[in-house]
Design a protein around this motif. Structure first.
Motif, PDB file in Angstrom:
ATOM      1  N   ALA A 202       0.827  -1.202   0.000  1.00 30.41           N
ATOM      2  CA  ALA A 202       0.000   0.000   0.000  1.00 30.41           C
ATOM      3  C   ALA A 202       0.862   1.251   0.000  1.00 30.41           C
ATOM      4  O   ALA A 202       0.558   2.227  -0.704  1.00 30.41           O
ATOM      5  CB  ALA A 202      -0.932  -0.011   1.212  1.00 30.41           C
ATOM      6  N   SER A 203       1.951   1.237   0.765  1.00 27.49           N
ATOM      7  CA  SER A 203       2.847   2.396   0.816  1.00 27.49           C
ATOM      8  C   SER A 203       3.488   2.648  -0.545  1.00 27.49           C
ATOM      9  O   SER A 203       3.596   3.791  -0.989  1.00 27.49           O
ATOM     10  CB  SER A 203       3.921   2.183   1.879  1.00 27.49           C
ATOM     11  OG  SER A 203       4.829   3.265   1.901  1.00 27.49           O
ATOM     12  N   VAL A 204       3.892   1.577  -1.224  1.00 28.47           N
ATOM     13  CA  VAL A 204       4.503   1.724  -2.548  1.00 28.47           C
ATOM     14  C   VAL A 204       3.491   2.294  -3.538  1.00 28.47           C
ATOM     15  O   VAL A 204       3.783   3.222  -4.302  1.00 28.47           O
ATOM     16  CB  VAL A 204       5.052   0.374  -3.050  1.00 28.47           C
ATOM     17  CG1 VAL A 204       5.499   0.487  -4.511  1.00 28.47           C
ATOM     18  CG2 VAL A 204       6.222  -0.086  -2.187  1.00 28.47           C
TER      19      VAL A 204
ATOM     20  N   GLU B 156      10.757   7.048 -10.367  1.00 30.42           N
ATOM     21  CA  GLU B 156      12.062   7.704 -10.348  1.00 30.42           C
ATOM     22  C   GLU B 156      13.165   6.802  -9.798  1.00 30.42           C
ATOM     23  O   GLU B 156      14.323   7.225  -9.724  1.00 30.42           O
ATOM     24  CB  GLU B 156      11.968   8.978  -9.503  1.00 30.42           C
ATOM     25  CG  GLU B 156      11.032  10.031 -10.091  1.00 30.42           C
ATOM     26  CD  GLU B 156      10.770  11.173  -9.123  1.00 30.42           C
ATOM     27  OE1 GLU B 156      11.460  11.228  -8.077  1.00 30.42           O
ATOM     28  OE2 GLU B 156       9.878  12.002  -9.405  1.00 30.42           O
ATOM     29  N   GLY B 157      12.815   5.576  -9.385  1.00 32.92           N
ATOM     30  CA  GLY B 157      13.818   4.645  -8.876  1.00 32.92           C
ATOM     31  C   GLY B 157      14.301   4.968  -7.474  1.00 32.92           C
ATOM     32  O   GLY B 157      15.375   4.508  -7.072  1.00 32.92           O
ATOM     33  N   ARG B 158      13.523   5.719  -6.711  1.00 27.70           N
ATOM     34  CA  ARG B 158      13.943   6.132  -5.358  1.00 27.70           C
ATOM     35  C   ARG B 158      13.525   5.070  -4.345  1.00 27.70           C
ATOM     36  O   ARG B 158      12.657   5.266  -3.494  1.00 27.70           O
ATOM     37  CB  ARG B 158      13.360   7.503  -5.042  1.00 27.70           C
ATOM     38  CG  ARG B 158      13.902   8.596  -5.963  1.00 27.70           C
ATOM     39  CD  ARG B 158      13.073   9.865  -5.930  1.00 27.70           C
ATOM     40  NE  ARG B 158      12.975  10.448  -4.593  1.00 27.70           N
ATOM     41  CZ  ARG B 158      12.275  11.544  -4.328  1.00 27.70           C
ATOM     42  NH1 ARG B 158      11.636  12.178  -5.326  1.00 27.70           N
ATOM     43  NH2 ARG B 158      12.219  12.021  -3.098  1.00 27.70           N
ATOM     44  N   LEU B 159      14.182   3.915  -4.426  1.00 28.67           N
ATOM     45  CA  LEU B 159      13.816   2.783  -3.578  1.00 28.67           C
ATOM     46  C   LEU B 159      14.124   3.047  -2.112  1.00 28.67           C
ATOM     47  O   LEU B 159      13.397   2.580  -1.223  1.00 28.67           O
ATOM     48  CB  LEU B 159      14.550   1.517  -4.056  1.00 28.67           C
ATOM     49  CG  LEU B 159      14.296   1.105  -5.515  1.00 28.67           C
ATOM     50  CD1 LEU B 159      14.903  -0.262  -5.779  1.00 28.67           C
ATOM     51  CD2 LEU B 159      12.809   1.092  -5.838  1.00 28.67           C
ATOM     52  N   SER B 160      15.198   3.795  -1.847  1.00 30.39           N
ATOM     53  CA  SER B 160      15.542   4.069  -0.451  1.00 30.39           C
ATOM     54  C   SER B 160      14.466   4.920   0.207  1.00 30.39           C
ATOM     55  O   SER B 160      14.107   4.701   1.379  1.00 30.39           O
ATOM     56  CB  SER B 160      16.904   4.763  -0.371  1.00 30.39           C
ATOM     57  OG  SER B 160      16.883   5.994  -1.089  1.00 30.39           O
ATOM     58  N   ASP B 161      13.929   5.897  -0.522  1.00 26.28           N
ATOM     59  CA  ASP B 161      12.853   6.727   0.017  1.00 26.28           C
ATOM     60  C   ASP B 161      11.593   5.893   0.257  1.00 26.28           C
ATOM     61  O   ASP B 161      10.900   6.072   1.263  1.00 26.28           O
ATOM     62  CB  ASP B 161      12.532   7.876  -0.931  1.00 26.28           C
ATOM     63  CG  ASP B 161      13.641   8.913  -0.987  1.00 26.28           C
ATOM     64  OD1 ASP B 161      14.449   8.957  -0.040  1.00 26.28           O
ATOM     65  OD2 ASP B 161      13.699   9.665  -1.971  1.00 26.28           O
ATOM     66  N   LEU B 162      11.303   4.969  -0.663  1.00 26.58           N
ATOM     67  CA  LEU B 162      10.150   4.097  -0.489  1.00 26.58           C
ATOM     68  C   LEU B 162      10.334   3.188   0.721  1.00 26.58           C
ATOM     69  O   LEU B 162       9.382   2.928   1.471  1.00 26.58           O
ATOM     70  CB  LEU B 162       9.926   3.260  -1.757  1.00 26.58           C
ATOM     71  CG  LEU B 162       9.327   3.995  -2.957  1.00 26.58           C
ATOM     72  CD1 LEU B 162       9.387   3.118  -4.199  1.00 26.58           C
ATOM     73  CD2 LEU B 162       7.885   4.400  -2.687  1.00 26.58           C
ATOM     74  N   ALA B 163      11.548   2.694   0.890  1.00 24.28           N
ATOM     75  CA  ALA B 163      11.825   1.835   2.042  1.00 24.28           C
ATOM     76  C   ALA B 163      11.617   2.599   3.343  1.00 24.28           C
ATOM     77  O   ALA B 163      11.044   2.083   4.320  1.00 24.28           O
ATOM     78  CB  ALA B 163      13.248   1.290   1.955  1.00 24.28           C
ATOM     79  N   ARG B 164      12.070   3.844   3.383  1.00 22.33           N
ATOM     80  CA  ARG B 164      11.909   4.659   4.591  1.00 22.33           C
ATOM     81  C   ARG B 164      10.428   4.911   4.877  1.00 22.33           C
ATOM     82  O   ARG B 164       9.975   4.782   6.020  1.00 22.33           O
ATOM     83  CB  ARG B 164      12.653   5.991   4.405  1.00 22.33           C
ATOM     84  CG  ARG B 164      12.495   6.963   5.573  1.00 22.33           C
ATOM     85  CD  ARG B 164      13.293   8.235   5.341  1.00 22.33           C
ATOM     86  NE  ARG B 164      12.986   8.848   4.056  1.00 22.33           N
ATOM     87  CZ  ARG B 164      11.909   9.601   3.838  1.00 22.33           C
ATOM     88  NH1 ARG B 164      11.030   9.811   4.824  1.00 22.33           N
ATOM     89  NH2 ARG B 164      11.692  10.135   2.652  1.00 22.33           N
ATOM     90  N   LEU B 165       9.662   5.262   3.828  1.00 23.41           N
ATOM     91  CA  LEU B 165       8.239   5.526   4.028  1.00 23.41           C
ATOM     92  C   LEU B 165       7.475   4.274   4.453  1.00 23.41           C
ATOM     93  O   LEU B 165       6.513   4.364   5.211  1.00 23.41           O
ATOM     94  CB  LEU B 165       7.629   6.087   2.741  1.00 23.41           C
ATOM     95  CG  LEU B 165       8.060   7.505   2.349  1.00 23.41           C
ATOM     96  CD1 LEU B 165       7.558   7.837   0.954  1.00 23.41           C
ATOM     97  CD2 LEU B 165       7.540   8.527   3.356  1.00 23.41           C
ATOM     98  N   GLY B 166       7.896   3.129   3.954  1.00 27.69           N
ATOM     99  CA  GLY B 166       7.199   1.884   4.275  1.00 27.69           C
ATOM    100  C   GLY B 166       7.743   1.178   5.494  1.00 27.69           C
ATOM    101  O   GLY B 166       7.225   0.110   5.871  1.00 27.69           O
ATOM    102  N   GLY B 167       8.783   1.723   6.099  1.00 25.96           N
ATOM    103  CA  GLY B 167       9.361   1.101   7.276  1.00 25.96           C
ATOM    104  C   GLY B 167       9.938  -0.266   6.981  1.00 25.96           C
ATOM    105  O   GLY B 167       9.794  -1.210   7.777  1.00 25.96           O
ATOM    106  N   THR B 168      10.620  -0.385   5.843  1.00 24.16           N
ATOM    107  CA  THR B 168      11.154  -1.681   5.445  1.00 24.16           C
ATOM    108  C   THR B 168      12.496  -1.486   4.751  1.00 24.16           C
ATOM    109  O   THR B 168      13.095  -0.398   4.831  1.00 24.16           O
ATOM    110  CB  THR B 168      10.154  -2.410   4.520  1.00 24.16           C
ATOM    111  OG1 THR B 168      10.623  -3.731   4.265  1.00 24.16           O
ATOM    112  CG2 THR B 168       9.948  -1.662   3.214  1.00 24.16           C
ATOM    113  N   THR B 169      12.975  -2.509   4.065  1.00 20.67           N
ATOM    114  CA  THR B 169      14.284  -2.460   3.412  1.00 20.67           C
ATOM    115  C   THR B 169      14.124  -2.276   1.910  1.00 20.67           C
ATOM    116  O   THR B 169      13.052  -2.531   1.347  1.00 20.67           O
ATOM    117  CB  THR B 169      15.061  -3.765   3.665  1.00 20.67           C
ATOM    118  OG1 THR B 169      14.350  -4.854   3.040  1.00 20.67           O
ATOM    119  CG2 THR B 169      15.188  -4.037   5.163  1.00 20.67           C
TER     120      THR B 169
END
Length: 431
Positions: free
Chosen positions: A181-183, A192-205
């Motif tokens: 859902a967060s993704v 944009e390929g900002r996986l680190s930002d997505l990981a931070r928002l989703g509380g995951t890796t």
């Protein structure tokens, strides 16, 4: 019915430039304008906001792909010639599912309005409040019916945007976890390929985000296209035709159309500003000319839109040119490669032009409609295949005079073998 917009168009410098631009698809136009802006400081180009994430998907295949439904004489020749969806079509599928799902007459009326607002790729292409206003029903009631209607298969139909389309599919597959859902709520970051930002928002890796991306790639962002046995068009359509309040509305596809602006800092009367203004007028004229052409075609082809290929009217570039005040070759260039999305599928403007055949009573029928009639006759022939002479006679009985060789030619264009071969196949099938 659309209002006739066939005003004569004078061949001005803007129109000549516009016709040159019209050879380009909307994406090619954006590239051309961007190149022009790079060398002209007076020119600014506003590119359309597109779903950049769509490049992540590959064409649907495998078990989830819907195989074409073949029909004798219709599935190959006619549908391929028109480039339109086969049967059952997307709207017909949605309506049949809604009739099983919705019981109240008002709910069903709302569902029908929603089905009419579906684009060829399966999304709603009109705002809910606009649909509600048209059918005079409160917005919450339309939203309630939409929520139920979105339960039909395949998942993702009747979505209002890409996020909702993917959300419905994730939910249908039991994959709508908090991380998913967060993704989906942050698709621009994924594009944009900002996986680190997505990981931070989703509380995951980032590794888990990569897993979610792989799942998303297995979804179908345009589930409506599985109802068209023809390959998807090479580009998004230039024209969108839809039914609204009992009339046909023709509009340009603004989601892919760039806009030209003049920089305020550009000096009045400078060469750069004059060139920028000329280009802006040419782009406006390009769009107006394309819309005039599409409107004229829709005006003539309402029978096809409402009843299918049996009602395709005779139409030529020459007759369109006369109505638009243009040269016939110019209309041919205008129509070349232009795609139009309709409730009957995506079709090229050129494909809706068909030669006229005169009937015995002086009427006119298009060659495409005649081929469809021949195919329908053969489809219902049963165990006694009709030979070409018998088809000639049946057509003569309804006032259509054709030579036997002409029937054979049309039958061949439809990919239908002669009567003896059809008889042999029927006997083999019964054996």
């Amino acid at each position: 019915m659309v209002a006739r917009q066939a005003s004569a168009l004078a061949m001005t410098p803007e129109l000549r430039r516009a016709i040159g631009l019209l050879k380009l698809s909307n994406s090619e136009l954006a590239q051309e304008l961007t190149r022009e802006a790079a060398s002209n400081p007076a020119l600014a180009v506003r590119l359309p906001a597109q779903d950049t994430i769509l490049h992540l998907w590959k064409p649907t295949s495998g078990a989830n792909a819907r195989p074409p439904r073949l029909q004798l004489g219709i599935g190959g020749g006619l549908a391929e010639a028109l480039g339109v969806a086969g049967s059952p079509g997307l709207q017909e599928h949605i309506l049949s599912e809604l009739r099983l799902l919705l019981r109240e007459p008002l709910d069903l009326a709302i569902g029908e309005a929603l089905a009419q607002a579906v684009s060829p790729w399966g999304w709603l292409d009109r705002p809910i409040d606009e649909i509600a206003e048209e059918i005079r029903v409160p917005v919450p009631q339309v939203e309630a019916v939409l929520k139920r209607a979105q339960q039909i298969e395949p998942a993702g139909l009747l979505a209002r945007d890409l996020r909702e389309c993917l959300w419905l599919q994730a939910k249908d597959c039991g994959l709508l976890t908090p991380v998913m859902a967060s993704v989906l709520n942050n698709l621009p970051l994924l594009a944009e390929g900002r996986l680190s930002d997505l990981a931070r928002l989703g509380g995951t890796t980032e590794g888990e985000i990569g897993v979610q991306l792989a799942l998303i790639r297995s979804f179908d962002p345009k589930p409506g296209l599985c109802f068209d046995p023809a390959p998807p068009p090479p580009s998004e359509p230039d024209i969108i035709v839809r039914r609204e309040a009992g009339a046909w509305r023709v509009s340009l596809n603004r989601s892919t159309l760039p806009e030209v602006e003049i920089n305020d800092d550009a000096s009045q009367g400078s060469k750069e500003r004059r060139e920028a203004e000329l280009l802006r007028r040419a782009v406006v004229r390009r769009n107006e000319t394309l819309l005039h052409l599409a409107s004229e075609i829709v005006q003539r082809q309402t029978g096809w839109l409402e009843e299918g290929p049996a009602r395709l009217a005779p139409m030529s570039f020459a007759s369109l040119a006369a109505a638009l005040g243009l040269h016939e070759t110019t209309v041919g260039r205008l129509a070349a490669g232009r795609m139009m999305a309709t409730p009957r599928g995506t079709v090229t403007l050129r494909a809706l032009c068909s030669a006229s055949i005169t009937t015995q009573d002086g009427g006119q029928i298009s060659a495409v409609a005649l081929r469809h009639r021949i195919a329908a006759m053969i489809e219902r022939e049963g165990d006694a295949p009709l030979n070409d002479a018998q088809i000639v006679q049946e057509l003569a009985d309804v006032g259509i005079a054709l030579a036997r060789r002409t029937v054979a030619k049309y039958r061949g264009q439809l990919g239908i073998p002669n009567a003896s071969i059809r008889s042999e196949r029927a006997q083999s099938a019964r054996a």
